[in-house]
Motif scaffolding. Structure first.
Motif, PDB file in Angstrom:
ATOM      1  N   SER A  51       0.849  -1.188   0.000  1.00  0.00           N
ATOM      2  CA  SER A  51       0.000   0.000   0.000  1.00  0.00           C
ATOM      3  C   SER A  51       0.890   1.245   0.000  1.00  0.00           C
ATOM      4  CB  SER A  51      -0.875  -0.019   1.251  1.00  0.00           C
ATOM      5  OG  SER A  51      -1.474   1.232   1.436  1.00  0.00           O
ATOM      6  N   LEU A  52       0.610   2.182  -0.918  1.00  0.00           N
ATOM      7  CA  LEU A  52       1.489   3.346  -1.092  1.00  0.00           C
ATOM      8  C   LEU A  52       1.222   4.448  -0.066  1.00  0.00           C
ATOM      9  CD1 LEU A  52       1.421   3.203  -4.934  1.00  0.00           C
ATOM     10  CD2 LEU A  52       3.481   2.984  -3.573  1.00  0.00           C
ATOM     11  N   GLN A  53      -0.022   4.525   0.423  1.00  0.00           N
ATOM     12  CA  GLN A  53      -0.324   5.485   1.495  1.00  0.00           C
ATOM     13  C   GLN A  53      -1.151   4.761   2.557  1.00  0.00           C
ATOM     14  OE1 GLN A  53      -1.491   9.460   0.375  1.00  0.00           O
ATOM     15  NE2 GLN A  53       0.665   9.698  -0.101  1.00  0.00           N
ATOM     16  N   PRO A  54      -0.479   3.891   3.325  1.00  0.00           N
ATOM     17  CA  PRO A  54      -1.232   3.072   4.285  1.00  0.00           C
ATOM     18  C   PRO A  54      -1.814   3.885   5.434  1.00  0.00           C
ATOM     19  CG  PRO A  54       1.123   2.771   4.602  1.00  0.00           C
ATOM     20  CD  PRO A  54       0.954   3.658   3.391  1.00  0.00           C
ATOM     21  N   ASP A  55      -2.888   3.371   5.987  1.00  0.00           N
ATOM     22  CA  ASP A  55      -3.489   3.940   7.184  1.00  0.00           C
ATOM     23  C   ASP A  55      -2.445   3.835   8.308  1.00  0.00           C
ATOM     24  OD1 ASP A  55      -5.016   3.616   9.815  1.00  0.00           O
ATOM     25  OD2 ASP A  55      -6.629   4.173   8.440  1.00  0.00           O
ATOM     26  N   PRO A  56      -2.354   4.843   9.192  1.00  0.00           N
ATOM     27  CA  PRO A  56      -1.368   4.761  10.290  1.00  0.00           C
ATOM     28  C   PRO A  56      -1.486   3.466  11.095  1.00  0.00           C
ATOM     29  CG  PRO A  56      -2.382   6.933  10.239  1.00  0.00           C
ATOM     30  CD  PRO A  56      -3.104   6.110   9.215  1.00  0.00           C
ATOM     31  N   GLN A  78      -6.830   0.193  -6.429  1.00  0.00           N
ATOM     32  CA  GLN A  78      -7.259   1.576  -6.691  1.00  0.00           C
ATOM     33  C   GLN A  78      -7.338   2.369  -5.381  1.00  0.00           C
ATOM     34  OE1 GLN A  78      -7.987   2.921  -9.874  1.00  0.00           O
ATOM     35  NE2 GLN A  78      -7.241   1.003 -10.699  1.00  0.00           N
ATOM     36  N   GLU A  79      -6.237   2.363  -4.627  1.00  0.00           N
ATOM     37  CA  GLU A  79      -6.209   3.050  -3.320  1.00  0.00           C
ATOM     38  C   GLU A  79      -6.657   4.506  -3.422  1.00  0.00           C
ATOM     39  OE1 GLU A  79      -2.866   2.782  -0.479  1.00  0.00           O
ATOM     40  OE2 GLU A  79      -2.035   1.552  -2.081  1.00  0.00           O
ATOM     41  N   ASN A  80      -7.785   4.806  -2.822  1.00  0.00           N
ATOM     42  CA  ASN A  80      -8.348   6.158  -2.935  1.00  0.00           C
ATOM     43  C   ASN A  80      -7.450   7.251  -2.381  1.00  0.00           C
ATOM     44  OD1 ASN A  80     -10.643   5.363  -4.241  1.00  0.00           O
ATOM     45  ND2 ASN A  80     -11.706   4.862  -2.331  1.00  0.00           N
ATOM     46  N   THR A  81      -6.945   7.041  -1.154  1.00  0.00           N
ATOM     47  CA  THR A  81      -6.130   8.099  -0.526  1.00  0.00           C
ATOM     48  C   THR A  81      -4.873   8.370  -1.344  1.00  0.00           C
ATOM     49  OG1 THR A  81      -5.223   6.376   0.891  1.00  0.00           O
ATOM     50  CG2 THR A  81      -6.916   7.787   1.859  1.00  0.00           C
ATOM     51  N   ALA A  82      -4.255   7.285  -1.833  1.00  0.00           N
ATOM     52  CA  ALA A  82      -3.017   7.447  -2.611  1.00  0.00           C
ATOM     53  C   ALA A  82      -3.302   8.180  -3.918  1.00  0.00           C
ATOM     54  CB  ALA A  82      -2.399   6.080  -2.903  1.00  0.00           C
ATOM     55  N   LEU A  83      -4.372   7.790  -4.606  1.00  0.00           N
ATOM     56  CA  LEU A  83      -4.672   8.394  -5.909  1.00  0.00           C
ATOM     57  C   LEU A  83      -5.107   9.852  -5.776  1.00  0.00           C
ATOM     58  CD1 LEU A  83      -6.434   5.435  -7.782  1.00  0.00           C
ATOM     59  CD2 LEU A  83      -4.045   6.115  -7.859  1.00  0.00           C
ATOM     60  N   SER A 131      -4.203  11.908  -3.502  1.00  0.00           N
ATOM     61  CA  SER A 131      -3.075  12.761  -3.090  1.00  0.00           C
ATOM     62  C   SER A 131      -2.218  13.190  -4.278  1.00  0.00           C
ATOM     63  CB  SER A 131      -2.214  12.044  -2.047  1.00  0.00           C
ATOM     64  OG  SER A 131      -1.498  11.006  -2.648  1.00  0.00           O
ATOM     65  N   VAL A 132      -2.323  12.470  -5.401  1.00  0.00           N
ATOM     66  CA  VAL A 132      -1.596  12.930  -6.598  1.00  0.00           C
ATOM     67  C   VAL A 132      -2.599  13.411  -7.666  1.00  0.00           C
ATOM     68  CG1 VAL A 132       0.607  11.712  -6.385  1.00  0.00           C
ATOM     69  CG2 VAL A 132      -1.353  10.500  -7.325  1.00  0.00           C
ATOM     70  N   ASN A 133      -3.775  13.863  -7.166  1.00  0.00           N
ATOM     71  CA  ASN A 133      -4.823  14.453  -8.012  1.00  0.00           C
ATOM     72  C   ASN A 133      -5.282  13.566  -9.167  1.00  0.00           C
ATOM     73  OD1 ASN A 133      -4.770  16.796  -6.454  1.00  0.00           O
ATOM     74  ND2 ASN A 133      -3.007  17.570  -7.625  1.00  0.00           N
ATOM     75  N   ILE A 134      -5.415  12.254  -8.890  1.00  0.00           N
ATOM     76  CA  ILE A 134      -5.983  11.373  -9.919  1.00  0.00           C
ATOM     77  C   ILE A 134      -7.436  11.137  -9.544  1.00  0.00           C
ATOM     78  CG2 ILE A 134      -5.957   9.039 -10.913  1.00  0.00           C
ATOM     79  CD1 ILE A 134      -2.915   9.047 -10.558  1.00  0.00           C
ATOM     80  N   SER A 135      -8.339  11.646 -10.396  1.00  0.00           N
ATOM     81  CA  SER A 135      -9.751  11.380 -10.122  1.00  0.00           C
ATOM     82  C   SER A 135     -10.167  10.259 -11.072  1.00  0.00           C
ATOM     83  CB  SER A 135     -10.585  12.629 -10.384  1.00  0.00           C
ATOM     84  OG  SER A 135     -10.337  13.073 -11.700  1.00  0.00           O
ATOM     85  N   GLY A 136     -11.183   9.508 -10.700  1.00  0.00           N
ATOM     86  CA  GLY A 136     -11.573   8.356 -11.525  1.00  0.00           C
ATOM     87  C   GLY A 136     -10.656   7.192 -11.215  1.00  0.00           C
ATOM     88  N   HIS A 137     -10.480   6.301 -12.198  1.00  0.00           N
ATOM     89  CA  HIS A 137      -9.710   5.088 -11.940  1.00  0.00           C
ATOM     90  C   HIS A 137      -8.381   5.094 -12.675  1.00  0.00           C
ATOM     91  CE1 HIS A 137     -13.279   3.724 -10.015  1.00  0.00           C
ATOM     92  NE2 HIS A 137     -13.981   3.780 -11.130  1.00  0.00           N
ATOM     93  N   TYR A 147       6.059   6.022  -8.593  1.00  0.00           N
ATOM     94  CA  TYR A 147       7.246   6.870  -8.422  1.00  0.00           C
ATOM     95  C   TYR A 147       6.878   8.194  -7.734  1.00  0.00           C
ATOM     96  CZ  TYR A 147      11.596   9.315  -9.302  1.00  0.00           C
ATOM     97  OH  TYR A 147      12.768  10.009  -9.133  1.00  0.00           O
ATOM     98  N   GLN A 148       5.738   8.790  -8.159  1.00  0.00           N
ATOM     99  CA  GLN A 148       5.282  10.049  -7.547  1.00  0.00           C
ATOM    100  C   GLN A 148       5.036   9.877  -6.048  1.00  0.00           C
ATOM    101  OE1 GLN A 148       2.077  10.669 -10.612  1.00  0.00           O
ATOM    102  NE2 GLN A 148       2.298  12.788  -9.976  1.00  0.00           N
TER     103      GLN A 148
END
Length: 342
Positions: free
Chosen positions: A81-86, A271-276, A278-284, A296-297
């Motif tokens: 997970s790229l932005q895991p829950d604490p 499709q991790e919502n928090t991770a996506l 945070s780099v302004n990816i909306s949709g899938h 990488y971002q």
């Protein structure tokens, strides 16, 4: 059979997984048959093994490979997970398993195992059926019944397409069930929700990534397995210890080398919502190139190696189990048929 395919995934971790299950070992041309009562040489047996035998051995090996180490696969998914829950940040596989069991319940690491078992059986049976059939007919054409490396490579690649076509939807559901705070109550609820919210395409969003990962995974895996067999089992007899050691080493090397692709696959599947967001990816998020950029971002170079420890720990026993179970069943079923004949 350097480019032949060996599983799991599915993976596997194939992972399913990894790759997905073991590929049949390299068979030199059959030796002159020994008297039937002596049971014949092991290496001359597989040429006479039926399609059903390969399917049965493959299905059992596939299910065993994906289920025995399943809790570690769950940890691997979370660690990628790229932005895991604490509450879901882990330093090691052992710490992760302990934390999951204590805070989320004893059975939590096994969540999604049923869909993996449902996928692994048919996926591996089809894989072996396709591999053996194509390998034989292509070898007959190219080398008049000899062992053609080109035939093994082509057969392995086509079989991988089939295997992953069956395993990919199972992998999507499995990884979503494994994530921390997964909102899905059951496998069926997950399938229905994904279908309704994201459409049928969601089940195949990581298919090209899976194939991109599995082809190098299987090549490295198979070459390493063959090399190890040459070192410790040069006569290629049925030798459980050599199959276990060779399988484990091959699995570890291939797993470590293909971790970046596995991280991308996990991101596409979950499709991790928090991770996506945070780099302004909306949709899938879709597509291999987009996944590579996004990883990488979010995590830089080290992002590509998230969960590498868990992936290697998962893959080593998985591939060792897969090879030894596959070799045993092939040996056992063929020997049983010979005994019936004699």
């Amino acid at each position: 059979a350097a480019t032949g395919r060996m599983e799991l995934s599915c993976g596997v971790g194939g992972s399913a997984a990894a790759p997905p299950g073991p590929g049949p070992p390299h068979h030199p041309p059959a030796a002159a048959p020994a008297p039937p009562m002596e049971g014949e040489e092991y290496e001359s047996l597989p040429s006479g093994a039926s399609l059903g035998t390969h399917m049965m051995a493959g299905a059992v090996a596939g299910i065993m490979e994906h289920t025995v180490m399943y809790p570690v696969d769950s940890v691997k998914t979370r660690m990628q997970s790229l932005q895991p829950d604490p509450k879901a940040q882990y330093r090691s596989v052992y710490e992760a398993l302990k934390k999951i069991v204590l805070t989320e319940g004893f059975w939590r690491p096994l969540r999604g195992i049923n869909v993996t078992m449902l996928g692994a059986g048919p996926a591996h049976a089809m894989y072996f059926a396709c591999y053996e059939k194509m390998k034989k007919s292509l070898s007959d054409t190219l080398q008049h019944g000899g062992n053609s490396h080109l035939a093994n490579g082509v057969a392995g690649s086509v079989a991988t397409l089939l295997h992953d076509a069956v395993m990919n939807p199972a992998e999507v559901v499995k990884q979503r069930m494994q994530m921390f705070n997964s909102p899905y109550k059951s496998v069926l609820a997950c399938i229905r929700t994904v279908q309704k919210m994201e459409g049928f395409g969601a089940f195949y969003r990581s298919y090209t990534t899976q194939l991109t990962m599995n082809v190098p995974f299987q090549a490295i895996h198979f070459i390493t397995y063959e090399f190890m067999q040459e070192q410790i089992n040069p006569h290629r007899e049925y030798n459980p210890r050599s199959h276990i050691v060779s399988g484990a080493v091959a699995g570890a090397v291939a797993a470590a080398a293909t971790t970046p692709l596995d991280v991308c696959k996990t991101l596409l599947n979950t499709q991790e919502n928090t991770a996506l967001s945070s780099v302004n990816i909306s949709g899938h998020l879709s597509g291999m190139v987009n996944a590579f950029k996004t990883v990488y971002q979010l995590g830089g170079i080290s992002g590509y190696f998230r969960g590498v420890q868990a992936r290697v720990i998962y893959q080593m026993p998985s591939t060792a189990i897969a090879w030894s179970v596959y070799e045993f069943f092939k040996y056992f079923l063929t020997k049983h048929k010979l005994e019936k004949r004699t």
